[in-house]
Design an enzyme around this catalytic site. Structure first.
Site, PDB file in Angstrom:
ATOM      1  N   LYS A  28     -19.589  31.105  91.581  1.00  0.00           N
ATOM      2  CA  LYS A  28     -19.687  30.689  90.303  1.00  0.00           C
ATOM      3  C   LYS A  28     -20.826  31.000  89.690  1.00  0.00           C
ATOM      4  O   LYS A  28     -21.107  30.981  88.663  1.00  0.00           O
ATOM      5  CB  LYS A  28     -19.367  29.117  90.616  1.00  0.00           C
ATOM      6  CG  LYS A  28     -18.049  28.908  90.820  1.00  0.00           C
ATOM      7  CD  LYS A  28     -17.502  27.681  90.558  1.00  0.00           C
ATOM      8  CE  LYS A  28     -15.821  27.515  90.571  1.00  0.00           C
ATOM      9  NZ  LYS A  28     -15.608  27.034  92.013  1.00  0.00           N
ATOM     10  N   LYS A  41      -8.419  38.528  92.396  1.00  0.00           N
ATOM     11  CA  LYS A  41      -7.980  37.301  93.043  1.00  0.00           C
ATOM     12  C   LYS A  41      -7.333  36.444  91.831  1.00  0.00           C
ATOM     13  O   LYS A  41      -8.240  36.114  90.845  1.00  0.00           O
ATOM     14  CB  LYS A  41      -8.863  36.499  93.801  1.00  0.00           C
ATOM     15  CG  LYS A  41      -8.305  35.231  94.279  1.00  0.00           C
ATOM     16  CD  LYS A  41      -9.334  34.267  94.959  1.00  0.00           C
ATOM     17  CE  LYS A  41     -10.090  33.485  93.941  1.00  0.00           C
ATOM     18  NZ  LYS A  41     -10.649  32.384  94.220  1.00  0.00           N
ATOM     19  N   LYS A 101      -7.612  30.154  88.171  1.00  0.00           N
ATOM     20  CA  LYS A 101      -7.579  29.680  86.930  1.00  0.00           C
ATOM     21  C   LYS A 101      -9.023  29.907  86.322  1.00  0.00           C
ATOM     22  O   LYS A 101      -8.784  30.085  85.074  1.00  0.00           O
ATOM     23  CB  LYS A 101      -7.725  28.009  87.032  1.00  0.00           C
ATOM     24  CG  LYS A 101      -6.583  27.831  87.455  1.00  0.00           C
ATOM     25  CD  LYS A 101      -6.346  26.378  88.088  1.00  0.00           C
ATOM     26  CE  LYS A 101      -6.467  26.358  89.671  1.00  0.00           C
ATOM     27  NZ  LYS A 101      -5.948  24.856  90.345  1.00  0.00           N
TER      28      LYS A 101
HETATM   29  P1  TYM Z   1      -7.855  25.694  94.512  1.00  0.00           P
HETATM   30  O1  TYM Z   1      -7.574  24.431  93.954  1.00  0.00           O
HETATM   31  O2  TYM Z   1      -8.779  26.668  94.162  1.00  0.00           O
HETATM   32  O3  TYM Z   1      -6.566  26.269  95.223  1.00  0.00           O
HETATM   33  C1  TYM Z   1      -5.657  25.528  95.994  1.00  0.00           C
HETATM   34  C2  TYM Z   1      -5.020  26.374  97.185  1.00  0.00           C
HETATM   35  O4  TYM Z   1      -4.586  27.723  96.789  1.00  0.00           O
HETATM   36  C3  TYM Z   1      -5.207  28.565  97.282  1.00  0.00           C
HETATM   37  N1  TYM Z   1      -5.394  29.809  96.365  1.00  0.00           N
HETATM   38  C4  TYM Z   1      -5.036  30.957  96.662  1.00  0.00           C
HETATM   39  N2  TYM Z   1      -4.575  31.639  97.675  1.00  0.00           N
HETATM   40  C5  TYM Z   1      -4.363  33.038  97.616  1.00  0.00           C
HETATM   41  N3  TYM Z   1      -4.381  33.677  96.585  1.00  0.00           N
HETATM   42  C6  TYM Z   1      -5.063  33.193  95.404  1.00  0.00           C
HETATM   43  N4  TYM Z   1      -5.167  34.090  94.313  1.00  0.00           N
HETATM   44  C7  TYM Z   1      -5.363  31.894  95.463  1.00  0.00           C
HETATM   45  N5  TYM Z   1      -5.839  31.080  94.459  1.00  0.00           N
HETATM   46  C8  TYM Z   1      -5.994  29.969  94.982  1.00  0.00           C
HETATM   47  C9  TYM Z   1      -6.668  28.072  97.778  1.00  0.00           C
HETATM   48  O5  TYM Z   1      -6.966  28.932  98.756  1.00  0.00           O
HETATM   49  C10 TYM Z   1      -6.053  26.887  98.109  1.00  0.00           C
HETATM   50  O6  TYM Z   1      -5.753  26.770  99.515  1.00  0.00           O
HETATM   51  N6  TYM Z   1     -11.526  23.409  97.229  1.00  0.00           N
HETATM   52  C11 TYM Z   1     -10.195  23.615  97.290  1.00  0.00           C
HETATM   53  C12 TYM Z   1      -9.422  22.130  97.078  1.00  0.00           C
HETATM   54  C13 TYM Z   1      -9.534  21.330  98.091  1.00  0.00           C
HETATM   55  C14 TYM Z   1      -9.190  21.551  99.519  1.00  0.00           C
HETATM   56  C15 TYM Z   1      -9.938  20.384 100.134  1.00  0.00           C
HETATM   57  C16 TYM Z   1      -8.460  22.427 100.061  1.00  0.00           C
HETATM   58  C17 TYM Z   1     -10.434  20.128  98.000  1.00  0.00           C
HETATM   59  N7  TYM Z   1     -10.293  19.647  99.109  1.00  0.00           N
HETATM   60  C18 TYM Z   1      -9.471  20.113 101.440  1.00  0.00           C
HETATM   61  C19 TYM Z   1      -8.090  22.222 101.325  1.00  0.00           C
HETATM   62  C20 TYM Z   1      -8.588  21.085 102.035  1.00  0.00           C
HETATM   63  C21 TYM Z   1      -9.729  24.438  95.862  1.00  0.00           C
HETATM   64  O7  TYM Z   1     -10.481  24.371  94.873  1.00  0.00           O
HETATM   65  O8  TYM Z   1      -8.438  25.196  95.983  1.00  0.00           O
END
Ligand code: TYM
Length: 334
Positions: A117, A198, A201
């Protein structure tokens, strides 16, 4: 003393409409795990995390409902899985402080998501830096054995394991007051977006599960390809359209499409990237057709969503309170 059943937990940020990356990287396996861990699946909408980037209350509220709708539309069964809002369990912010008190700056400075970021020009706030500590707290509060995530979150899960150990060593003589969970990747841990990076958003390269018709075709039309003219063989290697088609097609179907690429024909007709994109749009539309209808149902009935989130919060909060009580006792705060 801290015996806990096998349990799965994961979260997703309400920063926009969930996309195919979220689905194939995480949500699909979250929902499949309902069969394996009935009653012990916990999934939450990480609205505290989203505060590091979303600074408009109405947008955040709308995004939270959108994520809830998405899970329910895609098959989350509230009888077998608990869906809740992170902020309905404020205990996690208290646990964040306990973990921050035993975590070195160096660990957080190594976080890929944070570094990425910054590299993209985002001005970091302290919340962004602390993000992995909050994430560790909202995992450890529920004492899960398994955390299913996409690849970009795996480092955060590993940091969570470290923080559980730091806490247990610092305050409990190594007793497992906090349970070290294991991360689990889906079979497609990195789903590529429109530009082959990847899907994310924050990169603006996403495809939603719930678009259809013209809007979907327009979006899929934006997938970046080379400029091979119609009638000439297409490269299969590194083609983003083909990469995404792989999420929907069987191996045999994919082999046939690769042959279409090489011969530049399909069913005796010329075949180009436009046709491959058409196949992809149709596949997305078919795969998520039933989900799209359930999504529309929950859009029309937000009261149902709110009731499910309220029940989920109650259940999740009960677990977090117990963990907090054990942690406070270990720290000397009780
Ligand atoms: P976030 O909101 O970015 O994404 C949610 C989940 O989707 C997966 N993901 C992907 N997997 C494969 N290819 C992609 N292009 C892709 N984009 C997103 C992410 O790996 C995730 O599993 N920090 C986390 C949210 C969070 C969380 C947690 C997750 C907060 N607390 C505790 C697990 C456990 C996040 O920003 O995910």
């Amino acid at each position: 003393m801290y015996a806990t059943p096998d349990r799965t937990l994961s979260g997703i940020q309400p920063t926009g409409t969930p996309h195919l990356g979220n689905y194939f990287g995480a949500i699909e396996q979250h929902i499949a795990l309902q069969d394996q861990y009935p009653g012990e699946c916990f999934y939450f909408i990480a609205d505290y995390h989203a505060l590091t980037t979303v600074h408009d209350g109405d947008t955040l509220r709308a995004n939270v409902r959108e994520v809830a709708r998405t899970y329910l539309a895609l098959g989350l069964d509230p009888q077998r899985a608990t869906l809740f809002r992170q902020s309905d369990v404020p205990e996690v912010t208290e646990l964040t402080w306990f973990l921050a008190s035993v975590t070195g700056m160096g660990l957080l400075e190594r976080a890929h998501a944070y570094k990425d970021k910054i590299a993209r020009g985002m001005k970091p706030n302290v919340g962004l830096f602390l993000y992995p500590v909050l994430m560790a707290a909202d995992i450890l509060a529920y004492r899960p054995s398994l955390v299913p995530v996409g690849k970009d979150q795996m480092q955060h899960v590993e940091m969570t394991q470290d923080m559980a150990t730091y806490f247990n060593q610092a305050f409990a003589g190594g007793e497992p007051v906090l349970r070290r969970p294991e991360g689990q990747l889906s079979s497609t841990p990195v789903v590529p977006g429109l530009d082959g990076q990847k899907m994310s958003k924050s990169y603006g390269n996403t495809i939603s599960m719930f678009d259809s018709g013209k809007a979907l075709r327009k979006r899929v039309g934006k997938i970046v390809t080379d400029s091979t003219p119609l009638g000439e063989p297409l490269k299969t290697e590194g083609c983003h359209v083909l990469g995404l088609l792989g999420l929907f097609k069987t191996n045999a179907e994919l082999d046939e499409i690769k042959t279409n690429y090489r011969t530049a024909t399909r069913n005796g007709q010329p075949f180009g990237y436009g046709h491959a994109k058409q196949l992809l749009a149709e596949a997305i539309e078919t795969r998520f057709d039933a989900a799209r209808q359930r999504h529309a149902h929950f859009t029309a009935h937000p009261d149902e969503l709110d009731a499910i989130l309220a029940r989920g919060a109650e259940r999740a909060r009960g677990l977090a309170r117990q963990t907090l009580q054990d942690c406070k006792k270990a720290c000397g705060l009780r």
